[in-house]
Motif scaffolding. Structure first.
Motif, PDB file in Angstrom:
ATOM      1  N   LEU A   1      76.580  63.187 106.484  1.00  0.00           N
ATOM      2  CA  LEU A   1      76.915  62.229 107.548  1.00  0.00           C
ATOM      3  C   LEU A   1      77.707  62.873 108.666  1.00  0.00           C
TER       4      LEU A   1
ATOM      5  N   GLY B   1      76.986  65.106 110.726  1.00  0.00           N
ATOM      6  CA  GLY B   1      76.248  65.271 111.979  1.00  0.00           C
ATOM      7  C   GLY B   1      76.223  64.006 112.818  1.00  0.00           C
ATOM      8  N   GLY B   2      76.441  62.885 112.175  1.00  0.00           N
ATOM      9  CA  GLY B   2      76.411  61.636 112.928  1.00  0.00           C
ATOM     10  C   GLY B   2      77.740  61.277 113.542  1.00  0.00           C
ATOM     11  N   TYR B   3      78.766  62.002 113.188  1.00  0.00           N
ATOM     12  CA  TYR B   3      80.098  61.665 113.695  1.00  0.00           C
ATOM     13  C   TYR B   3      80.231  61.995 115.173  1.00  0.00           C
TER      14      TYR B   3
ATOM     15  N   THR C   1      78.000  62.438 117.474  1.00  0.00           N
ATOM     16  CA  THR C   1      77.115  61.682 118.354  1.00  0.00           C
ATOM     17  C   THR C   1      77.335  60.181 118.242  1.00  0.00           C
TER      18      THR C   1
ATOM     19  N   THR D   1      76.618  58.221 115.791  1.00  0.00           N
ATOM     20  CA  THR D   1      75.383  57.637 115.278  1.00  0.00           C
ATOM     21  C   THR D   1      75.613  56.792 114.039  1.00  0.00           C
ATOM     22  N   LEU D   2      76.762  56.965 113.402  1.00  0.00           N
ATOM     23  CA  LEU D   2      76.984  56.337 112.097  1.00  0.00           C
ATOM     24  C   LEU D   2      77.174  54.832 112.222  1.00  0.00           C
TER      25      LEU D   2
ATOM     26  N   ARG E   1      80.439  55.200 108.481  1.00  0.00           N
ATOM     27  CA  ARG E   1      81.726  55.693 108.960  1.00  0.00           C
ATOM     28  C   ARG E   1      82.814  55.479 107.908  1.00  0.00           C
TER      29      ARG E   1
END
Lengths: 361, 169
Positions: free
Chosen positions: A9, A11-13, A15, A17-18, A23
């Motif tokens: 996860l 990588g989503g922080y 951007t 994206t989470l 989160r």
């Protein structure tokens, strides 16, 4: 979520994206795991950059044009001129092939006579009741149109079959046992219209269907039988006691506009005014007689001809059978080794070599 | 999780993280400053999903500030008085430059990613969450998208030299 899954996860922080749940899971795990917390803190630098909309747009532009969905890419590919040209060419090719092959397929279906080698069977069993085929059997045999039966062993063109047909004089000449006394000869209904083919020396009293069902046994002289209607043509025959029959092949000829007689195809329908002849090719020398049934039920001699083996003759030699109105001409073809004085006796079943019907419509 | 407990955990993590970037005693002070700021200025923020990124952002700013301060003090590079740059009244130019440099490296690196990674990153930057990305890219499960994203992130970090930032020490 396992630790490995939470690691993914990260990588989503940056951007953002989470989802809320992702989160929560990531941050809760980061509070318990120093490595994950450090990794998250490292991502903060990227996050700070991407929080700026202008910077985010710059990165998006650096990624290049968006990839189209598969369907859109496929459709765009199909719309390429080269693909369209190829598809068009292929379609034209298929159409042309269909047009070319279709008549070729029809042409490849010859109106051929069927040569069927069968073994003459001795007329040991010839119950009179078996002579006239039943209606069902008749229908079955009539359905065996010339050149349509795949089980027949050989196919020959019409003219070649007639020219190369083997005479079967042996079968006719072979001695036959004393037949059962014939009952009142029920002449089977002959085949209608334009029958091509003839019968050669088949012992009378044996139906076509029965002959075909017999096992093939070695025979000294197999008889070539032409046309699915051959059996019909001899129906009603009896064993000739006094007049040995000879093999003969025949076909029908019709007079054309030029005055010449030419063979008619199988299943041809004659029209009022058509002049018809019977062309014969005897398997041995003798005398050929063509009889026609009169309205009164009697028989009249249409033509007689002394014939030689392997020669073709047309009966009647001059003129032709004709009807100006729709009618059915019932004919009898007799081939005898000896000249017959009693013409009326020729029409009896025992003398008949072939029964022919010419139907005018 | 209660706010106090979150802050305690955060302090522990921030100290450990800062210690790998600054000196140990300074790391303690840095974590303390972050917590004080969270307590005084962001006392209304009590949710985990908000506190953690907020603490990370504050901590990063503090670390960057400490670095710049130590550079100004000549702790790493001794320069003559004549060469000492005068402070710029503009708002944090060093941060702007760092972001600009990082953005340049980032744009160069993302262009070298594979097609799938570029598509994935594009969707992320367009604000789509992983569930939407899964449908858009036709992935069988969301875990597949997580895996793709993890690999793409690793690939992008490698293309950028192993770290997002250039002056990481």
């Amino acid at each position: 979520m396992s630790r490995d899954e939470i690691q993914k996860l990260l990588g989503g922080y940056a951007t953002d994206t989470l989802s809320e749940a992702e989160r929560r899971a990531l941050f809760a795990a980061a509070l318990e795991d120093q490595d994950l917390f450090d990794a998250l803190a490292e991502e903060q630098a990227l996050r700070d950059v991407l929080l700026d909309p202008a910077a985010r747009q710059q990165v998006i532009e650096a990624l290049g044009p968006a990839r189209e969905p598969f369907a859109a890419r496929l459709w765009r590919g199909l719309r390429q001129p080269a693909v369209l040209a190829m598809a068009g060419g292929l379609a034209v090719l298929l159409i042309v092939a269909g047009i070319v092959l279709r008549p070729a397929r029809h042409a490849a279906r010859p109106e051929a006579m069927v040569a069927d080698a069968i073994t003459p069977t001795p007329p040991t069993v010839a119950p009179p009741a078996a002579i006239p085929p039943s209606a069902a059997l008749r229908k079955k045999m009539e359905s065996r149109v010339v050149g349509r039966n795949p089980k027949l062993p050989a196919r020959l063109p019409a003219d070649r079959a007639l020219a190369t047909a083997q005479p079967a004089a042996e079968s006719a000449a072979s001695p036959v046992p004393e037949p059962v006394p014939p009952p009142a000869a029920p002449v089977p209904p002959p085949l209608s219209g334009g029958v091509i083919g003839g019968v050669a020396g088949t012992p009378a009293g044996v139906s076509e269907a029965k002959e075909r069902m017999l096992p093939a046994t070695p025979a000294p002289a197999p008889v070539l039988r032409f046309g699915a209607a051959a059996g019909q043509a001899i129906a009603g025959g009896r064993f000739a006691k006094t007049v040995p029959k000879a093999a003969v092949q025949y076909s029908l000829l019709v007079k054309g506009a030029d005055g010449a007689y030419s063979p008619v195809p199988a299943g041809a329908v004659f029209h009022a005014g058509d002049a018809v002849r019977v062309q014969i090719n005897p398997g041995e020398g003798g005398y050929a007689y063509l009889l026609q049934r009169e309205g009164s039920g009697g028989w009249k001699l249409v033509a007689s001809q002394q014939v030689e083996k392997g020669q073709r003759y047309e009966l009647p030699p001059t003129g032709g059978l004709q009807s100006d109105v729709p009618a059915r001409l019932v004919l009898r073809l007799v081939l005898s080794r000896r000249e017959q004085a009693d013409v009326g006796a020729l029409a009896t079943a025992g003398q008949v070599t072939a029964a022919i019907t010419v139907e005018y419509r | 999780m209660e706010r106090e407990r979150i802050l305690l955990k955060l302090r522990e993590r921030i100290v450990a993280f800062a210690a790998s970037h600054v000196q140990g005693d300074i790391a303690e002070d840095l974590a303390q400053e972050v917590l004080i700021l969270l307590h005084e200025k962001y006392h209304h923020v009590d949710r985990l999903e908000e506190l953690v990124p907020l603490a990370l952002q504050i901590a990063r700013f503090k670390i960057m500030s400490l670095r710049r301060k130590s550079q100004r003090h000549g702790e790493y590079t001794q320069v003559s008085v004549a060469d000492i740059q005068l402070p710029d009244p503009q708002a944090d130019p060093a941060t702007l430059v760092e972001r600009k440099l990082m953005l340049e490296r980032l744009t160069q690196s993302v262009a070298q990613l594979g097609e799938r990674c570029r598509e994935l990153l594009r969707l992320k930057l367009q604000g789509r969450n992983f569930g939407e990305i899964q449908k858009r890219m036709g992935a069988q499960s969301i875990n597949t998208v997580y895996t793709w994203d993890h690999r793409c992130r690793q690939q992008l970090i490698e293309l950028m030299g192993g770290s997002w930032e250039t002056d990481k020490k």
